[in-house]
Design a protein around this motif. Sequence first.
Motif, PDB file in Angstrom:
ATOM      1  N   SER A  82       0.809  -0.987   0.193  1.00  0.00           N
ATOM      2  CA  SER A  82       0.225  -0.186   0.023  1.00  0.00           C
ATOM      3  C   SER A  82       1.234   1.234  -0.003  1.00  0.00           C
ATOM      4  O   SER A  82       1.785   1.190   0.474  1.00  0.00           O
ATOM      5  N   PRO A  83       0.579   2.052  -0.979  1.00  0.00           N
ATOM      6  CA  PRO A  83       1.033   3.187  -0.888  1.00  0.00           C
ATOM      7  C   PRO A  83       1.590   3.984   1.007  1.00  0.00           C
ATOM      8  O   PRO A  83       2.145   4.239   0.659  1.00  0.00           O
ATOM      9  N   LEU A  84       0.203   3.814   1.530  1.00  0.00           N
ATOM     10  CA  LEU A  84       0.129   4.345   3.821  1.00  0.00           C
ATOM     11  C   LEU A  84       1.359   2.981   3.920  1.00  0.00           C
ATOM     12  O   LEU A  84       1.674   3.340   4.961  1.00  0.00           O
ATOM     13  N   GLY A  85       1.387   1.990   3.532  1.00  0.00           N
ATOM     14  CA  GLY A  85       2.718   0.680   4.257  1.00  0.00           C
ATOM     15  C   GLY A  85       3.264   1.330   4.751  1.00  0.00           C
ATOM     16  O   GLY A  85       3.755   1.321   6.258  1.00  0.00           O
ATOM     17  N   PRO A  86       4.538   2.144   3.285  1.00  0.00           N
ATOM     18  CA  PRO A  86       5.275   2.605   4.472  1.00  0.00           C
ATOM     19  C   PRO A  86       5.138   4.172   5.580  1.00  0.00           C
ATOM     20  O   PRO A  86       6.320   4.431   6.666  1.00  0.00           O
ATOM     21  N   VAL A  87       4.265   4.370   5.370  1.00  0.00           N
ATOM     22  CA  VAL A  87       4.151   5.480   6.759  1.00  0.00           C
ATOM     23  C   VAL A  87       3.832   4.904   7.557  1.00  0.00           C
ATOM     24  O   VAL A  87       4.628   5.174   8.690  1.00  0.00           O
ATOM     25  N   ALA A  88       2.835   4.089   7.548  1.00  0.00           N
ATOM     26  CA  ALA A  88       2.358   3.384   9.022  1.00  0.00           C
ATOM     27  C   ALA A  88       3.682   2.631   9.266  1.00  0.00           C
ATOM     28  O   ALA A  88       3.635   2.739  11.181  1.00  0.00           O
ATOM     29  N   CYS A  89       4.065   1.822   8.734  1.00  0.00           N
ATOM     30  CA  CYS A  89       5.702   0.771   9.685  1.00  0.00           C
ATOM     31  C   CYS A  89       6.306   1.199   9.701  1.00  0.00           C
ATOM     32  O   CYS A  89       7.586   1.407  10.396  1.00  0.00           O
ATOM     33  N   ASN A  90       7.016   2.888   8.767  1.00  0.00           N
ATOM     34  CA  ASN A  90       8.292   3.612   9.434  1.00  0.00           C
ATOM     35  C   ASN A  90       9.438   3.309   8.500  1.00  0.00           C
ATOM     36  O   ASN A  90      10.612   3.374   9.485  1.00  0.00           O
ATOM     37  N   THR A  91       8.775   2.252   7.477  1.00  0.00           N
ATOM     38  CA  THR A  91      10.211   1.920   6.298  1.00  0.00           C
ATOM     39  C   THR A  91      10.316   3.208   5.263  1.00  0.00           C
ATOM     40  O   THR A  91      11.112   2.557   4.329  1.00  0.00           O
ATOM     41  N   GLY A  92       9.516   4.438   5.073  1.00  0.00           N
ATOM     42  CA  GLY A  92       9.583   4.821   4.102  1.00  0.00           C
ATOM     43  C   GLY A  92      10.756   6.289   3.596  1.00  0.00           C
ATOM     44  O   GLY A  92      11.721   6.191   5.388  1.00  0.00           O
ATOM     45  N   ALA A  93      11.239   6.645   2.817  1.00  0.00           N
ATOM     46  CA  ALA A  93      11.868   7.755   2.884  1.00  0.00           C
ATOM     47  C   ALA A  93      11.382   9.033   2.983  1.00  0.00           C
ATOM     48  O   ALA A  93      10.640   9.386   2.720  1.00  0.00           O
ATOM     49  N   PRO A  94      12.108   9.683   3.965  1.00  0.00           N
ATOM     50  CA  PRO A  94      14.274   9.389   3.783  1.00  0.00           C
ATOM     51  C   PRO A  94      14.148   9.103   5.640  1.00  0.00           C
ATOM     52  O   PRO A  94      15.336   9.035   5.592  1.00  0.00           O
ATOM     53  N   ASP A  95      13.483   9.008   6.404  1.00  0.00           N
ATOM     54  CA  ASP A  95      13.331   7.628   7.276  1.00  0.00           C
ATOM     55  C   ASP A  95      14.411   6.965   7.414  1.00  0.00           C
ATOM     56  O   ASP A  95      15.008   6.760   8.661  1.00  0.00           O
ATOM     57  N   PRO A 245      22.426   1.668  -0.229  1.00  0.00           N
ATOM     58  CA  PRO A 245      21.356   0.794   1.131  1.00  0.00           C
ATOM     59  C   PRO A 245      19.885   1.704   0.336  1.00  0.00           C
ATOM     60  O   PRO A 245      18.355   1.121   0.828  1.00  0.00           O
ATOM     61  N   ALA A 246      19.828   3.286   0.624  1.00  0.00           N
ATOM     62  CA  ALA A 246      18.620   3.642   0.694  1.00  0.00           C
ATOM     63  C   ALA A 246      18.205   3.296  -1.234  1.00  0.00           C
ATOM     64  O   ALA A 246      17.157   3.324  -0.875  1.00  0.00           O
ATOM     65  N   ARG A 247      18.952   3.381  -1.894  1.00  0.00           N
ATOM     66  CA  ARG A 247      19.159   3.007  -2.732  1.00  0.00           C
ATOM     67  C   ARG A 247      17.941   1.791  -3.114  1.00  0.00           C
ATOM     68  O   ARG A 247      16.975   1.673  -4.143  1.00  0.00           O
ATOM     69  N   LEU A 248      18.478   0.611  -2.786  1.00  0.00           N
ATOM     70  CA  LEU A 248      18.062  -0.648  -3.162  1.00  0.00           C
ATOM     71  C   LEU A 248      16.565  -0.245  -2.176  1.00  0.00           C
ATOM     72  O   LEU A 248      15.697  -0.944  -2.405  1.00  0.00           O
ATOM     73  N   SER A 249      16.273   0.327  -0.709  1.00  0.00           N
ATOM     74  CA  SER A 249      15.148   0.514  -0.388  1.00  0.00           C
ATOM     75  C   SER A 249      13.925   0.565  -0.989  1.00  0.00           C
ATOM     76  O   SER A 249      12.493   0.861  -0.626  1.00  0.00           O
ATOM     77  N   HIS A 250      13.983   1.920  -1.525  1.00  0.00           N
ATOM     78  CA  HIS A 250      13.734   1.980  -2.296  1.00  0.00           C
ATOM     79  C   HIS A 250      12.987   0.861  -3.197  1.00  0.00           C
ATOM     80  O   HIS A 250      11.698   0.473  -3.965  1.00  0.00           O
ATOM     81  N   CYS A 251      14.028   0.324  -4.118  1.00  0.00           N
ATOM     82  CA  CYS A 251      13.604  -0.810  -4.715  1.00  0.00           C
ATOM     83  C   CYS A 251      12.593  -1.716  -4.801  1.00  0.00           C
ATOM     84  O   CYS A 251      11.732  -2.295  -4.897  1.00  0.00           O
ATOM     85  N   MET A 252      13.038  -2.239  -3.058  1.00  0.00           N
ATOM     86  CA  MET A 252      11.631  -4.006  -2.225  1.00  0.00           C
ATOM     87  C   MET A 252      10.594  -2.439  -1.885  1.00  0.00           C
ATOM     88  O   MET A 252       9.675  -3.783  -2.174  1.00  0.00           O
ATOM     89  N   ARG A 253      10.585  -1.213  -1.265  1.00  0.00           N
ATOM     90  CA  ARG A 253       9.530  -0.785  -1.277  1.00  0.00           C
ATOM     91  C   ARG A 253       8.376  -0.604  -2.923  1.00  0.00           C
ATOM     92  O   ARG A 253       7.512  -0.555  -2.624  1.00  0.00           O
ATOM     93  N   TRP A 254       9.048   0.056  -4.053  1.00  0.00           N
ATOM     94  CA  TRP A 254       7.914   0.252  -4.880  1.00  0.00           C
ATOM     95  C   TRP A 254       7.683  -1.172  -5.455  1.00  0.00           C
ATOM     96  O   TRP A 254       6.913  -1.226  -6.345  1.00  0.00           O
ATOM     97  N   HIS A 255       8.895  -2.117  -5.363  1.00  0.00           N
ATOM     98  CA  HIS A 255       8.701  -3.562  -4.944  1.00  0.00           C
ATOM     99  C   HIS A 255       6.427  -3.777  -5.122  1.00  0.00           C
ATOM    100  O   HIS A 255       6.501  -4.801  -5.932  1.00  0.00           O
ATOM    101  N   GLY A 256       6.416  -3.638  -4.209  1.00  0.00           N
ATOM    102  CA  GLY A 256       5.348  -4.093  -3.496  1.00  0.00           C
ATOM    103  C   GLY A 256       4.084  -3.191  -4.006  1.00  0.00           C
ATOM    104  O   GLY A 256       3.047  -3.625  -4.209  1.00  0.00           O
ATOM    105  N   VAL A 257       4.690  -1.653  -4.492  1.00  0.00           N
ATOM    106  CA  VAL A 257       3.342  -1.037  -4.660  1.00  0.00           C
ATOM    107  C   VAL A 257       3.108  -1.951  -6.900  1.00  0.00           C
ATOM    108  O   VAL A 257       2.240  -1.869  -7.005  1.00  0.00           O
ATOM    109  N   ALA A 258       4.818  -2.428  -7.317  1.00  0.00           N
ATOM    110  CA  ALA A 258       3.837  -2.730  -8.032  1.00  0.00           C
ATOM    111  C   ALA A 258       3.176  -4.107  -8.451  1.00  0.00           C
ATOM    112  O   ALA A 258       2.381  -4.557  -9.215  1.00  0.00           O
TER     113      ALA A 258
END
Length: 390
Positions: A82-95, A245-258
């Motif tokens: 979910s687009p809100l998943g990283p927000v809720a779980c505190n796994t989003g950028a830039p945090d 690692p930040a580049r890669l975590s972007h890949c991780m999160r957006w893989h879930g989106v796709a």
Amino acid sequence: MSYPDQALAIEIGERVEKFVREVVATYERDPRLEEHGPSPELVKELRDKAREAGVMTPHILPDHSHLSQRGTAHVLKKTGLSPLGPVACNTGAPDEGNMFLLGKVATEAQRARFLEPLVSGEARSAFFMTEPAAEDGAGSDPSMMKTTAVKDGDHWVINGRKTFITGADGASVGIVMAKAEEGACMFLVDLPSPAIRIERLLDTIDSSMPGGHAQVMIENLRVPQADMLGNPGEGFRYAQIRLAPARLSHCMRWHGVATRAQETATEYACTRKAFGKLLIDHEGVGFMLAENQIELKQAELMIDWCADALDAGENGNVESSMAKVAVSEALFRVADRCVQVMGGLGVSRDTIVEQLFREVRAFRIYDGPTEVHKWSLAKKIKAAHLKAGH
């Protein structure tokens, strides 16, 4: 291939996926989703629920150790459903990237003051690096940095303008990059600060990150020496610690989106009929969904390959550049096909697919556009060729 904390990552990932699908996804139409991201009230409510579910900052363990990059990949892909998943779980950028950097570079006192509130999800952060193009400031080329830091006794005085600063509005912790005589430096800052003024929030294609993307003016910001992150002149080196690692975590999160977009488009194609049969039974539609499945798997393998390099202790700059290009381009194609499969419904906001498409499109720019990574890789190819004596 297995990895040491695989069983733990799978267990955490199952809990995260259940939470994101059953709780977070129900907020995707919430009226507190504003133009520049979810409101502070919505962020707090989501994070309170994440704590109740035991999935707050799930990639950082109770003893403050960090999951391996492979384990983190498994978990962060689930938050991205979910687009809100990283927000809720505190796994989003830039945090997520800022927490990683502070964990590697900050002193014990700095961790207690700046890192702990981030890990607990009580605070958000912002990374102040990018500068306005109209002023020839730093973007993909950080050596163009205009923001200055001048030593004044036991303080540093910082002046400059920054832009595309994600999450600055409402953040409590700032990491400011500035140029001193010694070279690039990083400074930790309590926010809000009267010396850091938000000039405007930019209207951007994406809308899922709290605080949006701000242009800010920094005027005579005084930072004590004790709040410098690391040593003077080593800011670019610290940026590299954060970057791969930040580049890669972007890949991780957006893989879930796709993946979520693919699920939605598949459900539509398996229920909607046209010309006497289900859409998925039409070769054109079925092939698009098949291509998506192939590219999602290829992206997953690319993420794991880069994660393995980082877990092996490599700096991962080349691997993360390659992964960022391959994954961002592939996931954009996946999201684009999902819109196409769903036709008029795909471009409407009646489903989540339209937003997922917009979010993935931004990914091709964030943490370095595709072209910059290809240029960097080409330079390395040339250097290796010349070194080999060709």
